[in-house]
Design a protein around this motif. Sequence first.
Motif, PDB file in Angstrom:
ATOM      1  N   PRO A  41       0.816  -1.229   0.000  1.00  0.00           N
ATOM      2  CA  PRO A  41       0.000   0.000   0.000  1.00  0.00           C
ATOM      3  C   PRO A  41       0.844   1.272   0.000  1.00  0.00           C
ATOM      4  CG  PRO A  41      -0.099  -1.081   2.140  1.00  0.00           C
ATOM      5  CD  PRO A  41       0.621  -2.012   1.221  1.00  0.00           C
ATOM      6  N   GLU A  42       2.044   1.208   0.586  1.00  0.00           N
ATOM      7  CA  GLU A  42       2.899   2.396   0.639  1.00  0.00           C
ATOM      8  C   GLU A  42       3.317   2.845  -0.761  1.00  0.00           C
ATOM      9  OE1 GLU A  42       5.472  -1.095   0.290  1.00  0.00           O
ATOM     10  OE2 GLU A  42       3.795  -0.698   1.609  1.00  0.00           O
ATOM     11  N   ALA A  43       3.557   1.912  -1.681  1.00  0.00           N
ATOM     12  CA  ALA A  43       3.957   2.271  -3.047  1.00  0.00           C
ATOM     13  C   ALA A  43       2.822   2.991  -3.767  1.00  0.00           C
ATOM     14  CB  ALA A  43       4.372   1.027  -3.830  1.00  0.00           C
ATOM     15  N   TYR A  44       1.598   2.530  -3.553  1.00  0.00           N
ATOM     16  CA  TYR A  44       0.449   3.152  -4.208  1.00  0.00           C
ATOM     17  C   TYR A  44       0.108   4.500  -3.575  1.00  0.00           C
ATOM     18  CZ  TYR A  44      -0.060  -0.871  -7.154  1.00  0.00           C
ATOM     19  OH  TYR A  44       0.175  -1.829  -8.104  1.00  0.00           O
ATOM     20  N   ALA A  45       0.309   4.628  -2.267  1.00  0.00           N
ATOM     21  CA  ALA A  45       0.085   5.916  -1.597  1.00  0.00           C
ATOM     22  C   ALA A  45       1.093   6.946  -2.113  1.00  0.00           C
ATOM     23  CB  ALA A  45       0.199   5.763  -0.083  1.00  0.00           C
ATOM     24  N   ALA A  46       2.343   6.526  -2.284  1.00  0.00           N
ATOM     25  CA  ALA A  46       3.372   7.438  -2.796  1.00  0.00           C
ATOM     26  C   ALA A  46       3.072   7.837  -4.237  1.00  0.00           C
ATOM     27  CB  ALA A  46       4.749   6.782  -2.703  1.00  0.00           C
ATOM     28  N   ALA A  47       2.598   6.896  -5.040  1.00  0.00           N
ATOM     29  CA  ALA A  47       2.264   7.199  -6.441  1.00  0.00           C
ATOM     30  C   ALA A  47       1.092   8.168  -6.509  1.00  0.00           C
ATOM     31  CB  ALA A  47       1.942   5.919  -7.202  1.00  0.00           C
ATOM     32  N   ALA A  48       0.097   7.988  -5.636  1.00  0.00           N
ATOM     33  CA  ALA A  48      -1.058   8.890  -5.614  1.00  0.00           C
ATOM     34  C   ALA A  48      -0.635  10.290  -5.165  1.00  0.00           C
ATOM     35  CB  ALA A  48      -2.139   8.347  -4.698  1.00  0.00           C
ATOM     36  N   ALA A  49       0.279  10.362  -4.197  1.00  0.00           N
ATOM     37  CA  ALA A  49       0.750  11.656  -3.704  1.00  0.00           C
ATOM     38  C   ALA A  49       1.572  12.388  -4.766  1.00  0.00           C
ATOM     39  CB  ALA A  49       1.578  11.478  -2.439  1.00  0.00           C
ATOM     40  N   ALA A  50       2.227  11.625  -5.647  1.00  0.00           N
ATOM     41  CA  ALA A  50       3.068  12.230  -6.676  1.00  0.00           C
ATOM     42  C   ALA A  50       2.253  12.765  -7.852  1.00  0.00           C
ATOM     43  CB  ALA A  50       4.082  11.213  -7.190  1.00  0.00           C
ATOM     44  N   GLN A  51       0.968  12.386  -7.940  1.00  0.00           N
ATOM     45  CA  GLN A  51       0.116  12.888  -9.021  1.00  0.00           C
ATOM     46  C   GLN A  51      -0.090  14.382  -8.845  1.00  0.00           C
ATOM     47  OE1 GLN A  51      -1.189  11.269 -11.667  1.00  0.00           O
ATOM     48  NE2 GLN A  51      -0.169   9.394 -11.062  1.00  0.00           N
ATOM     49  N   PRO A  52       0.010  15.143  -9.932  1.00  0.00           N
ATOM     50  CA  PRO A  52      -0.216  16.589  -9.799  1.00  0.00           C
ATOM     51  C   PRO A  52      -1.669  16.870  -9.411  1.00  0.00           C
ATOM     52  CG  PRO A  52       0.055  15.979 -12.117  1.00  0.00           C
ATOM     53  CD  PRO A  52       0.322  14.753 -11.282  1.00  0.00           C
ATOM     54  N   ALA A  53      -1.841  17.871  -8.550  1.00  0.00           N
ATOM     55  CA  ALA A  53      -3.186  18.258  -8.116  1.00  0.00           C
ATOM     56  C   ALA A  53      -3.895  18.931  -9.282  1.00  0.00           C
ATOM     57  CB  ALA A  53      -3.094  19.214  -6.939  1.00  0.00           C
ATOM     58  N   PRO A  54      -5.207  18.711  -9.398  1.00  0.00           N
ATOM     59  CA  PRO A  54      -5.931  19.368 -10.488  1.00  0.00           C
ATOM     60  C   PRO A  54      -5.883  20.880 -10.310  1.00  0.00           C
ATOM     61  CG  PRO A  54      -7.430  18.132  -9.044  1.00  0.00           C
ATOM     62  CD  PRO A  54      -6.046  17.887  -8.566  1.00  0.00           C
ATOM     63  N   GLU A  55      -5.701  21.578 -11.416  1.00  0.00           N
ATOM     64  CA  GLU A  55      -5.596  23.037 -11.357  1.00  0.00           C
ATOM     65  C   GLU A  55      -6.962  23.643 -11.066  1.00  0.00           C
ATOM     66  OE1 GLU A  55      -3.614  24.845 -14.650  1.00  0.00           O
ATOM     67  OE2 GLU A  55      -2.194  23.206 -14.804  1.00  0.00           O
ATOM     68  N   ALA A  56      -6.963  24.680 -10.246  1.00  0.00           N
ATOM     69  CA  ALA A  56      -8.204  25.388  -9.933  1.00  0.00           C
ATOM     70  C   ALA A  56      -8.632  26.162 -11.173  1.00  0.00           C
ATOM     71  CB  ALA A  56      -7.992  26.335  -8.762  1.00  0.00           C
ATOM     72  N   GLU A  57      -9.936  26.188 -11.402  1.00  0.00           N
ATOM     73  CA  GLU A  57     -10.424  26.919 -12.559  1.00  0.00           C
ATOM     74  C   GLU A  57     -10.411  28.408 -12.263  1.00  0.00           C
ATOM     75  OE1 GLU A  57     -13.857  25.710 -14.636  1.00  0.00           O
ATOM     76  OE2 GLU A  57     -13.517  23.598 -14.197  1.00  0.00           O
ATOM     77  N   VAL A  58      -9.904  29.142 -13.210  1.00  0.00           N
ATOM     78  CA  VAL A  58      -9.828  30.591 -13.085  1.00  0.00           C
ATOM     79  C   VAL A  58     -10.821  31.175 -14.076  1.00  0.00           C
ATOM     80  CG1 VAL A  58      -8.311  32.590 -13.333  1.00  0.00           C
ATOM     81  CG2 VAL A  58      -7.396  30.427 -12.478  1.00  0.00           C
ATOM     82  N   ALA A  59     -11.534  32.214 -13.651  1.00  0.00           N
ATOM     83  CA  ALA A  59     -12.495  32.840 -14.549  1.00  0.00           C
ATOM     84  C   ALA A  59     -11.754  33.349 -15.775  1.00  0.00           C
ATOM     85  CB  ALA A  59     -13.209  33.979 -13.839  1.00  0.00           C
ATOM     86  N   PRO A  60     -12.227  32.960 -16.955  1.00  0.00           N
ATOM     87  CA  PRO A  60     -11.514  33.345 -18.178  1.00  0.00           C
ATOM     88  C   PRO A  60     -11.673  34.831 -18.478  1.00  0.00           C
ATOM     89  CG  PRO A  60     -13.579  32.242 -18.721  1.00  0.00           C
ATOM     90  CD  PRO A  60     -13.419  32.167 -17.232  1.00  0.00           C
ATOM     91  N   LYS A  61     -10.696  35.339 -19.190  1.00  0.00           N
ATOM     92  CA  LYS A  61     -10.754  36.711 -19.671  1.00  0.00           C
ATOM     93  C   LYS A  61     -11.153  36.635 -21.135  1.00  0.00           C
ATOM     94  CE  LYS A  61      -7.287  38.750 -16.673  1.00  0.00           C
ATOM     95  NZ  LYS A  61      -6.070  39.529 -16.633  1.00  0.00           N
ATOM     96  N   ALA A  62     -12.026  37.469 -21.562  1.00  0.00           N
ATOM     97  CA  ALA A  62     -12.483  37.479 -22.946  1.00  0.00           C
ATOM     98  C   ALA A  62     -11.681  38.524 -23.712  1.00  0.00           C
ATOM     99  CB  ALA A  62     -13.968  37.794 -23.010  1.00  0.00           C
ATOM    100  N   GLY A  63     -10.861  38.086 -24.620  1.00  0.00           N
ATOM    101  CA  GLY A  63     -10.084  38.988 -25.463  1.00  0.00           C
ATOM    102  C   GLY A  63      -9.180  39.920 -24.690  1.00  0.00           C
ATOM    103  N   GLY A  64      -8.694  39.534 -23.513  1.00  0.00           N
ATOM    104  CA  GLY A  64      -7.796  40.356 -22.733  1.00  0.00           C
ATOM    105  C   GLY A  64      -8.522  41.367 -21.853  1.00  0.00           C
ATOM    106  N   ILE A  65      -9.843  41.488 -22.002  1.00  0.00           N
ATOM    107  CA  ILE A  65     -10.630  42.413 -21.171  1.00  0.00           C
ATOM    108  C   ILE A  65     -11.159  41.618 -19.991  1.00  0.00           C
ATOM    109  CG2 ILE A  65     -12.672  43.899 -21.098  1.00  0.00           C
ATOM    110  CD1 ILE A  65     -12.300  44.280 -24.135  1.00  0.00           C
ATOM    111  N   PRO A  66     -11.011  42.109 -18.763  1.00  0.00           N
ATOM    112  CA  PRO A  66     -11.478  41.371 -17.602  1.00  0.00           C
ATOM    113  C   PRO A  66     -12.978  41.070 -17.700  1.00  0.00           C
ATOM    114  CG  PRO A  66     -10.174  43.265 -16.923  1.00  0.00           C
ATOM    115  CD  PRO A  66     -10.368  43.367 -18.394  1.00  0.00           C
ATOM    116  N   VAL A  67     -13.379  39.945 -17.156  1.00  0.00           N
ATOM    117  CA  VAL A  67     -14.773  39.522 -17.200  1.00  0.00           C
ATOM    118  C   VAL A  67     -15.685  40.540 -16.534  1.00  0.00           C
ATOM    119  CG1 VAL A  67     -16.379  37.716 -16.444  1.00  0.00           C
ATOM    120  CG2 VAL A  67     -14.150  37.077 -17.350  1.00  0.00           C
ATOM    121  N   TRP A  68     -15.244  41.165 -15.438  1.00  0.00           N
ATOM    122  CA  TRP A  68     -16.093  42.138 -14.757  1.00  0.00           C
ATOM    123  C   TRP A  68     -16.427  43.311 -15.672  1.00  0.00           C
ATOM    124  CZ3 TRP A  68     -14.534  47.131 -14.280  1.00  0.00           C
ATOM    125  CH2 TRP A  68     -13.160  47.390 -14.373  1.00  0.00           C
ATOM    126  N   ALA A  69     -15.493  43.659 -16.573  1.00  0.00           N
ATOM    127  CA  ALA A  69     -15.744  44.762 -17.509  1.00  0.00           C
ATOM    128  C   ALA A  69     -16.833  44.374 -18.502  1.00  0.00           C
ATOM    129  CB  ALA A  69     -14.460  45.142 -18.235  1.00  0.00           C
TER     130      ALA A  69
END
Length: 193
Positions: free
Chosen positions: A149-177
């Motif tokens: 189990p230690e080998a699989y726990a280490a492999a799971a820990a080495a997986q990159p964390a999913p990136e948080a979604e960031v609100a997209p910018k439309a054409g370089g103009i901030p979304v709030w604009a």
Amino acid sequence: MEMQGSRTLAVTQEQAWSALNNPDVLKASIPGCDKVEATGENQYAVGVAVKIGPVSAKFNGKITLTDVQPPESYTLSFDGQGGAAGFGKGQAQVKLVPQGTGCELNYSARAQVGGKIAQMGQRLIDGVAKSMAEDFFRRFDEEMQRRHPEAYAAAAAAQPAPEAEVAPKAGGIPVWAWIAGAIVLIALVWWMR
């Protein structure tokens, strides 16, 4: 019939090699297997129940390992008799390749069947053989997780964390604009009515 495949394992090459040469691990990993017993150096007696379409059979046979190169590879020859159902025989090359902290298990196999089982049709036989190979890999991986189990726990820990979604910018103009502009446009249309 010919098959080949691979599976990435979290265990080291040496741990996988040890397991592939352990009758208890093989018995737990081979679908329908009720016996794997060492009968000599690199030789095993096996008992496996197989169902292909309407034909069910209990195969008793032997496995012989040749070209053994620990902890990297071997050639596995098998020969089994299923009574009136027929026979199965063939050969498989098994290779373990180190990969990071784990390893990759690769195989290529050729098999031949005869008797009633051969009358089932090649597509059905190929489907059952591929399913059994996939079951073997899944069960072998589960057995490795249980034993290391230690080998699989280490492999799971080495997986990159999913990136948080960031609100997209439309054409370089901030979304709030864009939102503020839409509100102004709606207000202007309402005022013009």
